[in-house]
Design an enzyme around this catalytic site. Sequence first.
Site, PDB file in Angstrom:
ATOM      1  N   LYS A  54       0.843  -1.173   0.072  1.00 54.94           N
ATOM      2  CA  LYS A  54      -0.139  -0.035   0.031  1.00 54.94           C
ATOM      3  C   LYS A  54       0.965   1.216   0.149  1.00 54.94           C
ATOM      4  O   LYS A  54       2.044   1.031   0.366  1.00 54.94           O
ATOM      5  CB  LYS A  54      -1.007  -0.137   1.124  1.00 54.94           C
ATOM      6  CG  LYS A  54      -0.121  -0.004   2.481  1.00 54.94           C
ATOM      7  CD  LYS A  54      -1.359  -0.175   3.670  1.00 54.94           C
ATOM      8  CE  LYS A  54      -0.470  -0.218   5.047  1.00 54.94           C
ATOM      9  NZ  LYS A  54      -1.219  -0.947   5.753  1.00 54.94           N
TER      10      LYS A  54
ATOM     11  N   TYR B  94      14.132  30.483  11.128  1.00 53.39           N
ATOM     12  CA  TYR B  94      12.974  31.254  11.551  1.00 53.39           C
ATOM     13  C   TYR B  94      12.657  31.031  12.926  1.00 53.39           C
ATOM     14  O   TYR B  94      12.944  30.262  13.528  1.00 53.39           O
ATOM     15  CB  TYR B  94      11.984  30.533  10.746  1.00 53.39           C
ATOM     16  CG  TYR B  94      11.737  30.699   9.276  1.00 53.39           C
ATOM     17  CD1 TYR B  94      12.110  31.944   8.511  1.00 53.39           C
ATOM     18  CD2 TYR B  94      11.581  29.586   8.433  1.00 53.39           C
ATOM     19  CE1 TYR B  94      12.080  32.162   7.173  1.00 53.39           C
ATOM     20  CE2 TYR B  94      11.702  29.923   6.860  1.00 53.39           C
ATOM     21  CZ  TYR B  94      11.731  30.925   6.442  1.00 53.39           C
ATOM     22  OH  TYR B  94      11.999  31.045   5.048  1.00 53.39           O
TER      23      TYR B  94
ATOM     24  N   MET C 286      10.423  25.455   4.451  1.00 52.15           N
ATOM     25  CA  MET C 286       9.598  24.794   3.352  1.00 52.15           C
ATOM     26  C   MET C 286      10.907  23.785   2.302  1.00 52.15           C
ATOM     27  O   MET C 286      10.419  22.589   1.869  1.00 52.15           O
ATOM     28  CB  MET C 286       9.037  26.063   2.500  1.00 52.15           C
ATOM     29  CG  MET C 286       7.997  24.925   1.427  1.00 52.15           C
ATOM     30  SD  MET C 286       7.146  26.130   0.650  1.00 52.15           S
ATOM     31  CE  MET C 286       5.937  26.875   1.733  1.00 52.15           C
TER      32      MET C 286
HETATM   33  C1  LIG Z   1      -0.328  -2.072   6.395  1.00 51.88           C
HETATM   34  C2  LIG Z   1      -1.324  -3.337   6.925  1.00 51.88           C
HETATM   35  C3  LIG Z   1      -0.688  -4.656   7.039  1.00 51.88           C
HETATM   36  C4  LIG Z   1       0.992  -4.667   7.080  1.00 51.88           C
HETATM   37  O1  LIG Z   1       1.205  -4.315   8.423  1.00 51.88           O
HETATM   38  P1  LIG Z   1       3.068  -4.207   8.557  1.00 51.88           P
HETATM   39  O2  LIG Z   1       2.904  -3.836  10.083  1.00 51.88           O
HETATM   40  O3  LIG Z   1       3.421  -2.945   7.764  1.00 51.88           O
HETATM   41  O4  LIG Z   1       3.607  -5.756   8.418  1.00 51.88           O
HETATM   42  C5  LIG Z   1      -1.427  -5.642   7.302  1.00 51.88           C
HETATM   43  N1  LIG Z   1      -2.618  -5.448   7.492  1.00 51.88           N
HETATM   44  C6  LIG Z   1      -3.322  -4.399   7.127  1.00 51.88           C
HETATM   45  C7  LIG Z   1      -4.904  -4.430   7.267  1.00 51.88           C
HETATM   46  C8  LIG Z   1      -2.628  -3.311   7.009  1.00 51.88           C
HETATM   47  O5  LIG Z   1      -3.309  -2.243   6.799  1.00 51.88           O
END
Ligand SMILES: *Cc1c(COP(=O)(O)O)cnc(C)c1O
Length: 390
Positions: free
Chosen positions: A40, A264, A312
């Site tokens: 993801k 800043y 930035m």
């Molecule tokens: C991101 C995610 C994982 C993987 O988790 P890790 O801790 O990165 O291994 C597994 N299941 C779901 C539902 C997730 O959202």
Amino acid sequence: MTPPVPAGGWVEIDGRAITYNVRTIRAALGSQVEFCAVVKADAYGHGIDIVAPLLAASQVDMIGVASNEDAAAVRTSGFTGRLMRVRPAGRDEVDDGIRFGIEEWIGGAEHAGIVSGVAAARGTRIRAHLSLNSTGLSRDGLEVSSPHGVRVARGVLADPLLDTVGICSHFPCEDEADVVAGSARFDAQSRAVLDGPAANAVARHCATTFAALHAPESRFDLARIGAGIYGDTDALGGALRPAMRVVSRIAAINSYPRGSTVGYDRWHRLDAEARLALIPLGYADGFHRSLSGTGEVLVRGERARIVDRIAMNGFLVDVSHIAGAAPGDEVVLFGAQHDQAITSADVARAHGSIAADLYVAWGRLLPRRAVGDPGAARVAGAAGAAGPAG
Ligand SMILES: *Cc1c(COP(=O)(O)O)cnc(C)c1O
């Protein structure tokens, strides 16, 4: 090392580390547990275009995605195996996801109706994984602690438009005792819901990297592994290798006298003359202001502290103690240089939250290139349509 385009900084992804991590985790899981590699958010910022061909070559059983954009990138990489979504998706997303063959994450009874409705409209069945709240995340799982909850879950399983191939849960804490207790509840509740002849056809899964590698009882039929692939875990005795390096170069160096204020809001005051190096990256690149005054970088194999308030497009590090530091020197903001490294733990400490909160953004905001795996380009080429032969 040259960046893909001239830029204030770039991200290097070590394909060998990813392949090594996948093999190491595969061996740790054992032959009875399927491996779902989670990519993801463009492979946690590491780039699906770089990571997916390595996963396909490593023969993971399944790939986990969040968005349809992730799914499209996985398919473009040539991966033809199973795809599971790791969150509930909206109606349009589910509809569009059919062309990628995504197995949908069912996040509640009403959500099951949405996915089922898409299947009906399309005249097809959709493969699904039903989420239970056994682990107590209370995010998208059905609460099945009552007989009524069990009946509702069985109603979803009986929906003829959903081909429910999995039943799942997701842990709230990276804590071994919490994972062990949650696994036991998931075991009991998933058995109660699945009680019947179809039970064996449904894969049970709740483990993430932390759970699968610290508590084998969490593995059930399948583990969903994200962080471990990228080397962001200290499980397995720290055997896994971080795959991302974030690199820049010193843009300018100046010496300022004792008493000068720096950055800043006059964020810092020099109590001695100091040489300050300007790093041409800032919060526009994901270097969050939380790192102001706390983060560190590597220059010539030595640590240099961020001394000003991150702007930035730039921030300052104190290089007074680093002999010979000069404009053009490589600066490592994440990962190794010589025998030093800025680790996930370092970033987490400086940022006050998990490192992934930042590195996912670095990977998606900065130019990215694969390094360290001469086979990676060949594998990608072999899997894609127009890659060079051999
Ligand atoms: C991101 C995610 C994982 C993987 O988790 P890790 O801790 O990165 O291994 C597994 N299941 C779901 C539902 C997730 O959202």
